[in-house]
Motif scaffolding. Structure first.
Motif, PDB file in Angstrom:
ATOM      1  N   GLY A   1       1.035  -1.013  -0.087  1.00 32.76           N
ATOM      2  CA  GLY A   1      -0.037   0.059   0.134  1.00 32.76           C
ATOM      3  C   GLY A   1       0.876   1.073  -0.134  1.00 32.76           C
ATOM      4  N   SER A   2       0.161   2.566   0.211  1.00 36.58           N
ATOM      5  CA  SER A   2       0.940   3.601   0.078  1.00 36.58           C
ATOM      6  C   SER A   2       1.980   3.811   1.672  1.00 36.58           C
ATOM      7  CB  SER A   2       0.075   4.668   0.557  1.00 36.58           C
ATOM      8  OG  SER A   2      -0.692   4.306   1.502  1.00 36.58           O
ATOM      9  N   HIS A   3       1.992   3.081   2.420  1.00 37.36           N
ATOM     10  CA  HIS A   3       2.509   2.503   3.496  1.00 37.36           C
ATOM     11  C   HIS A   3       4.502   2.444   2.895  1.00 37.36           C
ATOM     12  CE1 HIS A   3      -0.528   2.964   6.392  1.00 37.36           C
ATOM     13  NE2 HIS A   3      -1.429   1.543   5.786  1.00 37.36           N
ATOM     14  N   PHE A   4       4.565   2.400   1.884  1.00 39.11           N
ATOM     15  CA  PHE A   4       6.006   1.449   1.076  1.00 39.11           C
ATOM     16  C   PHE A   4       6.238   2.426   0.587  1.00 39.11           C
ATOM     17  CE2 PHE A   4       4.490  -2.598   1.944  1.00 39.11           C
ATOM     18  CZ  PHE A   4       5.649  -3.667   2.703  1.00 39.11           C
ATOM     19  N   GLY A   5       5.747   3.740   0.045  1.00 43.62           N
ATOM     20  CA  GLY A   5       5.924   5.268  -0.585  1.00 43.62           C
ATOM     21  C   GLY A   5       7.204   4.216  -1.712  1.00 43.62           C
ATOM     22  N   ASN A   6       7.729   4.974  -1.795  1.00 42.36           N
ATOM     23  CA  ASN A   6       8.640   4.567  -3.217  1.00 42.36           C
ATOM     24  C   ASN A   6       9.858   3.314  -3.162  1.00 42.36           C
ATOM     25  OD1 ASN A   6      10.689   5.445  -1.517  1.00 42.36           O
ATOM     26  ND2 ASN A   6      11.301   7.149  -2.135  1.00 42.36           N
ATOM     27  N   ARG A   7       9.727   2.269  -2.183  1.00 39.53           N
ATOM     28  CA  ARG A   7      10.194   1.623  -1.383  1.00 39.53           C
ATOM     29  C   ARG A   7       9.046   0.040  -1.772  1.00 39.53           C
ATOM     30  NH1 ARG A   7      13.508   1.545   3.322  1.00 39.53           N
ATOM     31  NH2 ARG A   7      14.073  -1.282   2.678  1.00 39.53           N
ATOM     32  N   ALA A   8       7.918   0.622  -2.582  1.00 39.48           N
ATOM     33  CA  ALA A   8       7.021  -0.458  -2.917  1.00 39.48           C
ATOM     34  C   ALA A   8       7.314  -2.044  -3.822  1.00 39.48           C
ATOM     35  CB  ALA A   8       5.665  -0.324  -4.216  1.00 39.48           C
ATOM     36  N   ILE A   9       8.871  -1.556  -5.066  1.00 42.82           N
ATOM     37  CA  ILE A   9       9.813  -2.438  -5.327  1.00 42.82           C
ATOM     38  C   ILE A   9      10.901  -2.538  -4.729  1.00 42.82           C
ATOM     39  CG2 ILE A   9      10.834  -3.270  -7.707  1.00 42.82           C
ATOM     40  CD1 ILE A   9       8.209  -1.695  -8.923  1.00 42.82           C
TER      41      ILE A   9
END
Length: 557
Positions: free
Chosen positions: A213-221
């Motif tokens: 979700g949005s909690h990962f920010g730019n670390r969704a990958i």
């Protein structure tokens, strides 16, 4: 995701909804010389493993067929047109990898040949040895026999056939499903290289967190870059290095990763907690003998708290996920050293003992400590913070008439003066390893208002005992001393090819160091197993305890 296993029946049954290879085979007794080469011992060990699919007559794995696990063929021929999600071993046998065939693990051929048609793929390494090992049948397993010495034995070792380089693209899941990243999907290249004295492998994988979700920010990958080098003719020295940005589990010593994944996906019950970690690490491992290994490593990591998201599940979609706890964020340097001693007479199954132990020293920098009551933990210092953690796991497997007995003692925790960070703390209770009690019933989190139910104990000790007996087994035959070795194989600890009735008990305690060990709690249970699959019920031995049921697709320990 195809390889993770269904765990706990508790929610389905309505019972207490609150409520884890060696190169050794059965060839010698301790102290005797090893028989066969390391490759031959490794091949026979994989063949003898109960989780391996064994083939002993001409066979074909069809294009639509997917084998979850390793495959071993002996004294026959095998044509692979489908997918093997494990290793492929051929002993005195020939293998054809047809166009479209996929082997996700390594391919090891001793005493045979392998043909790779265009369009076939091996994601691991390919290792061929032309010399045919001498093997015999003992109680349904293979055993190596000593080969008469010849002058050109060393020459034959030098004539092993290795590919110089192999490159492929890996596409797989992370083998689990969880409430913070959903199903992780890994994509990237893998390159392997081998000669007679060494082999190496390098892979670089992107990790797509499909449920992030949005909690990962730019670390969704995220990513994982790993390198491995094994040195020596018998590959006894191993060096590893990795750089990574991954979701890391807390308390991964309990349920297996795949079991946690199935429980999360099917039952919307995630039995682990997680944090996000980015770092660099290196390690070394030395197999001093076939039964004794030493290792150690060093790592530099940045740890970050993450919140639970809302990944999709086919059932109970309207229920909220359990929150994911806040950890002690910061930068840590860790130094580890460990050992493994394994005297068992067969890979994971034979009689003997196995001991693993590890010491971890952590140094924290720029730590943002989680706010905890002083009754749980003294404040973490703003500078000069360090901690030490010891962990040990001792398992004993012994044959008994008509079955086998397994004993386990495991424990450890904080040593030294520094308090443990939240991500290195402990608990007991739940589907594993004490199924007679509710999830995290003993977690030292009383007085901590947190729906995540974090594990906050400093130390833990657990004892487990388990007896298994196969259906239809009677008393062993009368025998003299000369027959004992054969009888050992026939009646040793566990014959996993048949159903078993299981009786077990677990006893343990988890506590805060300042309070001293708490009350030792016990449960009793029984069940049936077939291979790794087991259906069990357990009862905690305390007033008002509930009966709980679980399903496991791995043996408990």
């Amino acid at each position: 995701m195809a390889r993770f296993a269904l765990v706990t029946l508790a929610a389905v049954l309505g019972l207490a909804p609150g409520a884890t290879a060696q190169d050794t085979v059965v060839v010698t007794r301790r102290g005797e010389a090893q028989i066969g080469t390391a490759a031959e011992r490794r091949a026979v060990a994989i063949f003898n493993d109960a989780d391996t699919r064994r083939i002993e007559a001409a066979d074909t794995i069809e294009p639509s067929e997917i084998v979850d696990g390793s495959v071993a063929v002996f004294d026959a021929s095998l044509r692979v047109e489908g997918t093997i999600r494990g290793d492929l071993v051929a002993i005195n046998a020939d293998v054809v990898l047809a166009s479209g065939a996929l082997v996700e693990g390594d391919v090891l051929v001793v005493g045979g040949g392998v043909r790779e048609d265009p369009g076939s793929r091996i994601l691991g390494s390919l290792e061929q040895h032309g010399s045919r090992p001498r093997v015999r049948r003992v109680a349904g397993a293979l055993e190596l026999e000593e080969r008469p010495p010849t002058r050109d034995a060393a020459d034959r070792r030098l004539r092993r056939s290795y590919p110089t380089t192999r490159a492929t693209v890996l596409f797989s899941t992370g083998g689990t499903y969880n409430r913070v990243e959903g199903l992780p999907v890994l994509i990237g290249p893998r390159v392997s290289w081998a000669t007679w004295g060494a082999d190496a492998r390098l892979d670089g994988l992107a990790i797509f967190r499909t449920g992030a979700g949005s909690h990962f920010g730019n670390r969704a990958i995220g990513y994982r870059v790993r390198g491995r080098v094994r040195l020596g003719a018998d590959r006894t020295v191993q060096l590893r290095a990795r750089g990574y940005d991954e979701v890391m589990p807390i308390e991964d010593w309990q349920l297996r990763t795949d079991e946690v994944g199935w429980a999360s996906f099917l039952l919307r019950r995630d039995y682990r907690d997680y944090y996000l970690e980015r770092g660099l690490a290196g390690s070394a491992r030395w197999e001093a003998t076939s039964w004794f290994t030493l290792g150690g490593g060093v790592g530099w990591t940045d740890a970050t708290s993450i919140r639970a998201t809302s990944p999709w599940t086919p059932f109970r979609g309207g229920e909220p996920w359990r929150a994911n706890p806040v950890i002690d964020d910061g930068t840590f340097t860790t130094i580890t050293a460990g050992l493994e001693l394994d005297t068992r007479n067969g890979r994971r199954r034979g009689g003997g003992l196995r001991l693993t132990a590890e010491w971890e020293h952590g140094i924290g920098e720029d730590v943002i400590p989680r706010d905890l009551p002083q009754s749980v933990r003294d404040p973490i210092p703003t500078s000069g913070y360090s901690y030490d953690r010891l962990w040990g796991d001792l398992r004993l497997y012994a044959p008994l008439i008509g079955g086998g007995l397994a004993l386990r003692a495991v424990g450890g925790g904080e040593v030294g003066s520094g308090p443990l960070p939240v991500q290195r703390r402990l608990s007991l209770g739940g589907p594993d390893p004490m199924p007679g009690f509710a999830f995290r019933q003993f977690a030292c989190n009383e007085g901590v208002d947190d729906p995540a139910m974090p594990a906050l104990c400093d130390r833990l000790f657990l004892f487990q005992a388990e007896f298994r007996t196969g259906f239809g087994l009677g008393s062993p035959p009368e025998m003299d001393d000369d027959d004992y070795e054969e009888a050992w194989h026939l009646w040793h600890a566990f014959d996993w090819t048949q159903p078993h009735f299981v009786l077990f008990t677990d006893g343990g305690t988890a506590w805060l160091r300042k309070d001293g060990p708490g009350t030792f709690r016990w449960d009793l249970g029984a069940g049936f197993s077939l291979g790794g699959l087991g259906v069990y019920i357990a009862q905690g031995l305390e007033s008002g305890g509930a009966t709980r049921g679980i399903i496991r697709l791995h043996r408990r320990f």
